[in-house]
Enzyme design. Structure first.
Site, PDB file in Angstrom:
ATOM      1  N   SER A  25      33.392 -27.483  10.105  1.00 55.23           N
ATOM      2  CA  SER A  25      32.143 -27.165   9.403  1.00 55.23           C
ATOM      3  C   SER A  25      31.838 -25.672   9.445  1.00 55.23           C
ATOM      4  CB  SER A  25      30.957 -27.889  10.058  1.00 55.23           C
ATOM      5  OG  SER A  25      31.142 -29.261  10.012  1.00 55.23           O
ATOM      6  N   HIS A  55      32.306 -28.514   2.486  1.00 59.53           N
ATOM      7  CA  HIS A  55      33.756 -28.671   2.558  1.00 59.53           C
ATOM      8  C   HIS A  55      34.371 -28.794   1.166  1.00 59.53           C
ATOM      9  CE1 HIS A  55      33.639 -30.388   6.892  1.00 59.53           C
ATOM     10  NE2 HIS A  55      33.621 -29.084   6.864  1.00 59.53           N
ATOM     11  N   HIS A  77      35.715 -37.401   8.138  1.00 58.56           N
ATOM     12  CA  HIS A  77      34.965 -37.776   9.338  1.00 58.56           C
ATOM     13  C   HIS A  77      34.795 -39.288   9.403  1.00 58.56           C
ATOM     14  CE1 HIS A  77      33.575 -33.538   8.822  1.00 58.56           C
ATOM     15  NE2 HIS A  77      33.622 -33.537  10.136  1.00 58.56           N
ATOM     16  N   TYR A  79      32.188 -40.682  10.529  1.00 61.30           N
ATOM     17  CA  TYR A  79      30.803 -41.016  10.141  1.00 61.30           C
ATOM     18  C   TYR A  79      30.614 -41.133   8.632  1.00 61.30           C
ATOM     19  CZ  TYR A  79      30.154 -35.914   9.412  1.00 61.30           C
ATOM     20  OH  TYR A  79      30.278 -34.624   8.995  1.00 61.30           O
ATOM     21  N   GLU A  80      31.580 -40.643   7.863  1.00 63.07           N
ATOM     22  CA  GLU A  80      31.484 -40.804   6.410  1.00 63.07           C
ATOM     23  C   GLU A  80      31.859 -42.223   5.987  1.00 63.07           C
ATOM     24  OE1 GLU A  80      32.875 -36.889   4.215  1.00 63.07           O
ATOM     25  OE2 GLU A  80      34.070 -37.183   6.022  1.00 63.07           O
ATOM     26  N   ALA A 107      32.654 -27.519  14.709  1.00 64.05           N
ATOM     27  CA  ALA A 107      31.348 -27.037  15.148  1.00 64.05           C
ATOM     28  C   ALA A 107      30.875 -28.023  16.204  1.00 64.05           C
ATOM     29  CB  ALA A 107      30.383 -27.008  13.977  1.00 64.05           C
ATOM     30  N   MET A 205      31.467 -34.441  16.453  1.00 64.41           N
ATOM     31  CA  MET A 205      31.741 -35.709  15.757  1.00 64.41           C
ATOM     32  C   MET A 205      33.126 -35.733  15.119  1.00 64.41           C
ATOM     33  SD  MET A 205      28.092 -35.923  13.821  1.00 64.41           S
ATOM     34  CE  MET A 205      26.538 -35.596  14.659  1.00 64.41           C
ATOM     35  N   SER A 206      34.046 -34.926  15.658  1.00 66.05           N
ATOM     36  CA  SER A 206      35.368 -34.873  15.019  1.00 66.05           C
ATOM     37  C   SER A 206      36.439 -34.595  16.067  1.00 66.05           C
ATOM     38  CB  SER A 206      35.385 -33.767  13.965  1.00 66.05           C
ATOM     39  OG  SER A 206      35.278 -32.500  14.592  1.00 66.05           O
ATOM     40  N   ASN A 229      24.892 -24.771  18.390  1.00 65.55           N
ATOM     41  CA  ASN A 229      23.520 -25.093  18.810  1.00 65.55           C
ATOM     42  C   ASN A 229      23.551 -25.631  20.239  1.00 65.55           C
ATOM     43  OD1 ASN A 229      24.862 -27.454  17.236  1.00 65.55           O
ATOM     44  ND2 ASN A 229      23.397 -28.444  18.582  1.00 65.55           N
ATOM     45  N   HIS A 241      21.344 -29.842  10.531  1.00 66.69           N
ATOM     46  CA  HIS A 241      22.657 -29.410  10.052  1.00 66.69           C
ATOM     47  C   HIS A 241      22.641 -27.957   9.567  1.00 66.69           C
ATOM     48  CE1 HIS A 241      26.726 -29.915   8.684  1.00 66.69           C
ATOM     49  NE2 HIS A 241      26.409 -29.623   7.436  1.00 66.69           N
TER      50      HIS A 241
END
Ligand code: HPA
Length: 266
Positions: A25, A55, A77, A79-80, A107, A205-206, A229, A241
């Site tokens: 990201s 992306h 991902h 989550y997609e 990220a 998350m990746s 963050n 995000h």
């Protein structure tokens, strides 16, 4: 897989990439500096078109300082709603194309209070908290063994090279353990506290699915987190995000310098 490989080779001719890079990201721009041949995922048989914010979704092949590199601008991902097979399919393709080294970037939120947004973290190990494993299912013995060892997923040798390069360029870095959740919701403060107790320094998350598959099929892996963050509870404000993208954008130049110099060393 054969049709994907044939399609790619038709476009790239006898270009055999040695280094693969998955751009996370906000870090996808790196590929634009070097673009020579690019292939949108949606054109490649069995690749799904990825449309996550920020992306592009394509493979970029380039010569960088004499090294043959293939970059994934955008990744799939979990989550997609993609299966673990879809998420990790490109890694298997890179392996089949000839890649030996895979740099995986992302990220991530800082779980360790002493790590700061804007810093890079070299991943020394990971905790798979996604509740599943990309190797579940029939095993392809040609790619790797049924019960692969995972005691050094992230190559110590590559971490050493990354550290040397970062020091030479005066880029602040950390080393640490990355924990992966499925997302897409960010974690709760209680979860982050738990991850901290479990030994994690950063959360995202990746990366974990791709790293498992890369190690399984014999690639040397380097993982780089861009800490964007403070994680939930460590952060004084709610997460969003845009903050992730904004920080990644600020770190972009350091990240680009590090990556381009590191490629020379590999
Ligand atoms: N949590 C999970 N994934 C992330 C974060 C986070 O705080 N920041 C960037 N990706």
């Amino acid at each position: 897989m054969e049709s994907a490989i044939d399609y790619i080779k038709e476009k790239t001719g006898n270009f055999v990439p040695e280094i693969g890079i998955i751009l996370g990201s906000g870090l996808g721009d790196f590929a634009d500096n070097y673009e020579s041949i690019s292939i949108p995922y949606k054109e490649i048989p069995d690749f799904k078109s990825s449309n996550v914010q920020g992306h592009k979704g394509r493979l970029v092949f380039a010569n960088i300082d004499g090294k043959k590199v293939v970059m994934m601008q955008g990744r799939y991902h979990f989550y997609e709603g993609h299966s673990m097979q879809t998420v990790t399919y490109p890694v298997k393709i890179l392996k089949k194309l000839g890649v030996k080294f895979l740099i995986i970037t992302n990220a991530a939120g800082a779980v360790n209070k002493n790590y700061k947004p804007g810093e890079l973290m070299f991943i020394t190990d990971h905790i798979n908290f996604m509740g599943t494993n990309p190797l579940i299912g029939e095993n392809d013995e040609e790619l790797g063994t049924r019960f692969p060892d995972m005691s050094e997923i992230y190559s110590k040798e590559l971490i050493e090279k990354a550290i040397k390069t970062a020091k030479r360029l005066n880029i602040k870095f950390q080393k640490g353990v990355y924990v992966a959740t499925t997302g897409p919701s960010y974690e709760t403060p209680a979860e982050i506290k738990m991850f901290s107790i479990l030994g994690a320094n950063a959360v995202g998350m990746s990366t974990v699915p791709e790293a498992i598959v890369a190690n399984y099929c014999g690639l040397k892996v380097l993982g780089i987190s861009c800490l964007t963050n403070y994680a939930a509870g460590v952060s004084k404000h709610p997460l969003n995000h845009s903050e992730v993208i904004e920080t990644a954008d600020k770190v972009k130049d350091n990240f680009k310098n590090l990556l381009s110099e590191l490629i020379k060393e590999i």
